[in-house]
Design an enzyme around this catalytic site. Structure first.
Site, mmCIF file in Angstrom:
data_model
loop_
_atom_site.group_PDB
_atom_site.id
_atom_site.type_symbol
_atom_site.label_atom_id
_atom_site.label_comp_id
_atom_site.label_asym_id
_atom_site.label_seq_id
_atom_site.Cartn_x
_atom_site.Cartn_y
_atom_site.Cartn_z
ATOM 1 N N GLU A 65 21.562 10.549 42.418
ATOM 2 C CA GLU A 65 21.876 10.429 40.930
ATOM 3 C C GLU A 65 20.816 10.201 40.062
ATOM 4 O O GLU A 65 20.617 10.871 39.046
ATOM 5 C CB GLU A 65 23.206 9.454 40.744
ATOM 6 C CG GLU A 65 23.408 9.142 39.243
ATOM 7 C CD GLU A 65 23.542 7.747 38.909
ATOM 8 O OE1 GLU A 65 24.464 6.908 39.440
ATOM 9 O OE2 GLU A 65 22.939 7.171 38.034
ATOM 10 N N GLU A 138 12.516 6.546 43.215
ATOM 11 C CA GLU A 138 14.058 6.279 42.723
ATOM 12 C C GLU A 138 14.857 5.574 44.000
ATOM 13 O O GLU A 138 15.552 4.412 43.967
ATOM 14 C CB GLU A 138 14.781 7.529 42.376
ATOM 15 C CG GLU A 138 14.141 8.106 41.095
ATOM 16 C CD GLU A 138 14.172 7.304 39.967
ATOM 17 O OE1 GLU A 138 14.955 6.261 39.698
ATOM 18 O OE2 GLU A 138 13.131 7.097 39.373
ATOM 19 N N GLU A 160 17.735 -2.397 42.109
ATOM 20 C CA GLU A 160 18.908 -2.409 41.276
ATOM 21 C C GLU A 160 20.046 -2.830 42.275
ATOM 22 O O GLU A 160 20.868 -3.891 41.870
ATOM 23 C CB GLU A 160 19.357 -1.088 40.605
ATOM 24 C CG GLU A 160 20.582 -1.095 40.048
ATOM 25 C CD GLU A 160 21.237 0.429 39.771
ATOM 26 O OE1 GLU A 160 20.211 1.382 39.560
ATOM 27 O OE2 GLU A 160 22.246 0.717 39.474
HETATM 28 ZN ZN ZN Z 1 21.477 3.257 39.284
#
Ligand code: ZN
Length: 977
Positions: A65, A138, A160
């Protein structure tokens, strides 16, 4: 069968519920599904979704994503997504990973802008440049800068999820889902477990995209007033290179159990010593497939009846048991193939888990046997129906809310159109209830009492969790490090250098220019004034906004908080809740809540505080601060709404110690949970408190000071209720005064004629007393403050006073900040620093400029990056094209889409802080005229302002202690959680 642009029309249906025609298509060659919703909503919405079931905890859908938004075939730049936020008029843009699907939605009110967004998003999902580097940035990579440094893991999603996994509430949700759906992909983490993320290989990552992000798997959604044929044409064009590709994405139904199950898990208790009173628990049931429309709607009503309000019997039983601090579970969860229902308590002793479970079962059993109070059902039916009809999605585009609602049904083979047309299901539920009074009680029997697929999950604090997790990570890294030869280590060091270089290398102007954008000529130069008429009733001003609200009256009664002496400020949010949640002299709070639910669209409270912009220099009257009682109702219900408001204001029953204490416990628990998950709010609030009385007051009411106050208040409720009660009564007496209030109404003019006399009578019935604004005195805070919480990341803040540094407000600041946030701050704090985000905020009434980062692995480095912003601005070079894009992006920010009630409320806020339409126009003119020189001048003032800054950090004890080793000026550290 007719075919349009390669699409076969499968179904057409009128959906009067949302004033739309829905057309459901299938692309003949690839099998792509497209739902085209045509209506007159100018907030056009597009989304493309893919089913993304997982078989491990590496978080591959979540990493993907993020990654597909890092450049694509037509748009080979680092972050097209950021470029779009910078330069478009989007009213929504994001990407979201759900437990079994990934969604890419955009929205805009401008046609051309809308097509631009759709084009970039389609290119991103079907043709992304998912290189090894984007995967590493990422997802995860080894981070090491020199041969003597230890090896670390780093990556945006890795960081995250570390933060997410340190939130007990989040872990409870995750463990609850895993426990009840053990034989399905839902038992794995789509977001990613930090311990498993480094198991993900680049190869698996790429093959996941190939399999699941294929047109044959795509669910495309359009909604709004754009040309419906254009939708088909542009999708067909985009996927012309694809053939059909079959992949099995079926998610199995969970086999049902014969017996309920239990499990206990541990969570990170930080440095606390495993305090046994801090366990969390849920009791959950697996209900039915979400495509079962009628039962789902009935369950939604039942959910509201059981736990939807503080008066709902199951919630009430849990809260009043005194066993815990706040409810958990969230009730009905309709976002997977099968719906769940979960409830429980947090802040409990672990030995009480069984007691809570029994309480839940006994309460449900009693409700099934004795019947749910008919007034409760009536209130829940009205509330759910009101919400379905009002469709008040706030800042969220209505089209997107509809899309998220239908996705679970659509993905699992149900008819997406059915989900939007709620009238049949609603009529059927009402009819069944009318024919059989025990309809909802029978649902309790079917889905709860006789449903053996039930699980009880307990989450216990354990200080060893963090220790073990860190040790496992260190061991793993050390093992990797030992097995590495010098050459290999060198390659990794080089790779880290490469990643940083890539991050620091700006995109070429030619590539950036490929991102489609509007030109300044497409931008409205004029502000859109919101209609406002100013009237007076019994000395109180009424602001009236004639806007189309589909027959719903929105009314806000504002009470001037300047009536209160300083010492009462921390009570304000609680006092607001007492108005609707304590009952009145003639009705207990259950009856009051039922009455609100059955006769209105809801009544709630909120407060606002701001420095007033018209006061040039600091003076006593520079603060606007109000508590608002906000209500809404269909026009035929306004008589009842006004009666309820009157009762609430005149007859509130404050003397109920137990009830008040529950509210304090709930508020405290919510604040504590919020600190670990979104500590940036507390940081910004704390920083603002240094500069303006208004912001100091706001911190008293909602910030860290308020948490400290609540803890103290709990003691006082136990030991000295009389003094607390007398404070509440005094606040009531001072605040409810028509000499110090205003009313704000948003409604069509025809209906206003009916409502106006009702409102005037209400105001006339309120007490009246002389009003003199209190001067709030306050003590100062330490210049550098650190608050420790058991999180593995930090929320780092710094603030300065721009006006004191000679800056004069100019609308160009909106362009400057928006650009700097998406360029400098995004690159430094997020892309390079690994934080989830970082931003600068300018509060123009006070002149306070705050920097804040969230879920940030760094602290001192982040503070240095803040200082670097001044230099960045002073040296900035922008081409005419770049400047134009920055201005358009900033206009998008100012022209946020609002529904009519929000327009009315915003207009009143502007009125209260002294912002006129002329000032708004001047700001817009200045914004549109932003020059590169404005950026540089802002940078000069910022450099000056940074000489006197304040710091506030919410973060991990280790990070704060470490920071003080590196900083010359030490941070005062206090333990908060
Ligand atoms: Zn995220």
């Amino acid at each position: 069968m007719s075919s349009t642009h390669g699409f076969e029309l499968v179904e057409t249906r009128e959906i009067p519920e949302i004033n739309s025609t829905a057309k459901y298509y299938r692309h003949e060659r690839t099998g792509l599904q497209l739902l085209s919703v045509e209506n007159d909503d100018d907030n056009k919405c597009f989304g493309v979704g893919f089913k993304t079931p997982v078989d491990d905890d590496t978080g591959v859908p979540h990493i993907l994503e993020h990654a597909v938004l890092n450049g694509s075939r037509k748009y080979p730049i680092k972050e097209p997504f950021v470029e779009l936020i910078k330069t478009s008029l989007q009213t929504f843009i994001n990407a979201m990973t759900f437990t079994d699907f990934t969604l890419y939605p955009v929205a805009s009110t401008n046609n051309q802008d809308f097509y631009n967004l759709v084009d970039v998003y389609l290119d991103a999902v079907f043709y992304p440049n998912i290189t090894k580097q984007t995967f590493q940035q990422e997802g995860w990579h080894y981070e090491v800068k020199s041969k003597d440094d230890p090896l670390l893991f780093k990556g945006v999603v890795f960081n995250e999820m570390k933060a997410a996994y340190s939130s007990p509430d989040r872990m409870l949700g995750e463990k609850t889902r895993v426990a009840i759906l053990p034989d399905t992909p839902y038992a794995k983490s789509a977001g990613g477990d930090p311990a498993a993320i480094p198991d993900l290989t680049y190869e698996k990552f790429v093959s996941f995209h190939r399999d699941y992000y294929h047109p044959s798997q795509a669910h495309v959604f359009f909604y709004g007033d754009d040309d419906p044929e254009q939708r088909l044409k542009l999708i067909d064009e985009f996927i012309k290179e694809f053939e059909r590709r079959e992949v099995d994405t079926q998610i199995p139904v969970q086999p049902r159990w014969d017996e309920p199950r239990e499990r206990t898990e541990k969570y990170d208790a930080g440095d606390a010593d495993g305090d046994s009173s801090k366990s969390l628990m849920t009791v959950s049931w697996l209900l039915t497939e979400v495509s079962n429309e009628e039962d789902m709607l009935a369950l939604e009503i039942l959910d509201h009846a059981l736990v939807g309000t503080s008066a709902a019997p199951l919630r009430k039983a849990l809260i009043e048991s005194g066993l815990g601090e706040d409810m958990t579970g969230g009730g009905l969860n309709p976002y997977m193939r099968e719906a769940l229902f979960s409830v429980g308590l947090k802040g409990i002793k672990k030995e009480d888990v069984k007691t809570v479970e029994n309480l839940v079962m006994e309460t449900l059993s009693k409700l099934a046997d004795d019947g749910i109070d008919k007034d409760t059902i009536k209130a829940s039916l009205n509330t759910v129906e009101f919400q379905l009809r009002e469709k008040n999605t706030g800042r969220f585009p209505r089209g997107l809310a509809a899309l998220i609602q239908i996705m679970p049904t659509w993905l699992h083979g149900g008819d997406p159109v059915d989900r939007l047309a709620f009238e049949d299901a609603l009529e059927s539920v009402k009819k069944k209830y009318a024919e059989d009074e025990t309809y909802f009680e029978e649902l309790i029997g079917k889905y709860f009492l006789n449903n053996k697929h039930r699980s009880t999950v307990t989450l216990e604090p354990d200080p060893q969790v963090k220790v073990k997790r860190e040790a496992a990570e260190t061991d793993r890294l050390e093992t990797v490090r030992k097995a590495m030869g010098d050459h290999e280590l060198e390659l990794i060091i080089n790779n880290v250098g490469e990643l940083e270089r890539r991050q620091q290398t700006p995109d070429t102007p030619e590539d950036l220019a490929k991102i489609p954008s509007l030109s300044l000529a497409d931008i409205d130069r004029k502000i859109k004034p919101v209609p406002q008429e100013e009237l007076v009733a019994h000395d109180a001003p009424i602001l009236y906004h004639d806007l189309p609200t589909s027959g719903i009256a929105y009314v806000d009664l504002g009470f001037n908080l300047r009536s209160l002496p300083t010492k009462y400020l921390p009570y304000v949010p609680l006092f607001g809740r007492t108005l609707t949640q304590m009952g009145t002299e003639s009705e207990d709070f259950v009856k009051l809540q039922q009455r609100i639910g059955a006769n209105t669209g809801g009544i709630g409270t909120t407060s606002m505080t701001s420095k007033v912009v018209t006061s040039e220099e600091t003076n006593a009257d520079d603060t606007a601060a109000y508590l608002f009682l906000r209500g809404k109702a269909m026009v035929h219900q306004t008589g009842e709404l006004v009666d309820i408001l009157r009762d609430i204001l005149l007859k509130v029953k404050l003397d109920n110690r137990d009830r008040f204490k529950q509210m304090v416990l709930e508020s405290k628990a919510r604040k504590e949970a919020g600190l670990s998950s979104s500590g940036q709010m507390a940081v910004i609030s704390r920083l603002g408190a240094h500069y303006a009385t208004a912001d100091w007051a706001s911190e008293q009411m909602s910030g860290i000071s308020n948490l400290l106050f609540l803890r103290d208040l709990l003691e006082r409720i136990n030991n000295d209720w009389a003094s607390v009660l007398s404070d509440l009564k005094e606040i009531h007496k001072l605040l409810i005064n028509r000499q110090a209030m205003l009313a704000n109404v948003t409604l069509e003019s025809d209906n206003w004629k009916t409502f106006k006399p009702q409102l005037e009578t209400l105001i006339g019935d309120l007490p009246t007393a002389d009003f003199a604004a209190q001067n709030w005195s306050h003590s100062s805070l330490a210049e550098r403050e650190g608050f420790t919480v058991p999180a593995q990341v930090n929320f780092v803040g710094k603030a300065v006073d721009m006006y004191a540094a000679g800056y004069e407000k100019d609308g160009s600041y909106i362009t400057i900040l928006k650009h700097a946030n998406l360029d400098y701050m995004w690159n430094r704090i997020r892309a390079m620093g690994g934080a989830y985000g970082g931003s600068m905020f300018f509060d123009y009434p006070s002149g306070t400029l705050s920097f804040v980062s969230w879920r940030d692995p760094n602290l001192v480095g982040t503070l240095r990056n803040y200082d670097g912003a001044a230099d960045y601005l002073q040296k900035i070079e922008l081409s005419d094209g770049e400047l134009e894009k920055a201005i358009i992006g900033a206009i998008g920010e100012v022209d946020q889409y609002q529904l009519p009630d929000a327009k009315g409320f915003s207009q009143m806020q502007r009125y209260l802080i002294g912002v006129t339409d002329d000032m708004r126009q001047k700001t817009r003119d200045q914004l549109l005229g932003t020059t590169v020189a404005d950026f540089k001048a802002f940078g000069v003032r910022l450099a000056e302002a940074l000489k006197k800054s304040k710091i506030a950090v919410v973060g991990s004890p280790d990070a704060l202690a470490k920071a003080n080793e590196d900083l010359d000026e030490k941070i005062d550290i206090a333990n908060l959680l």
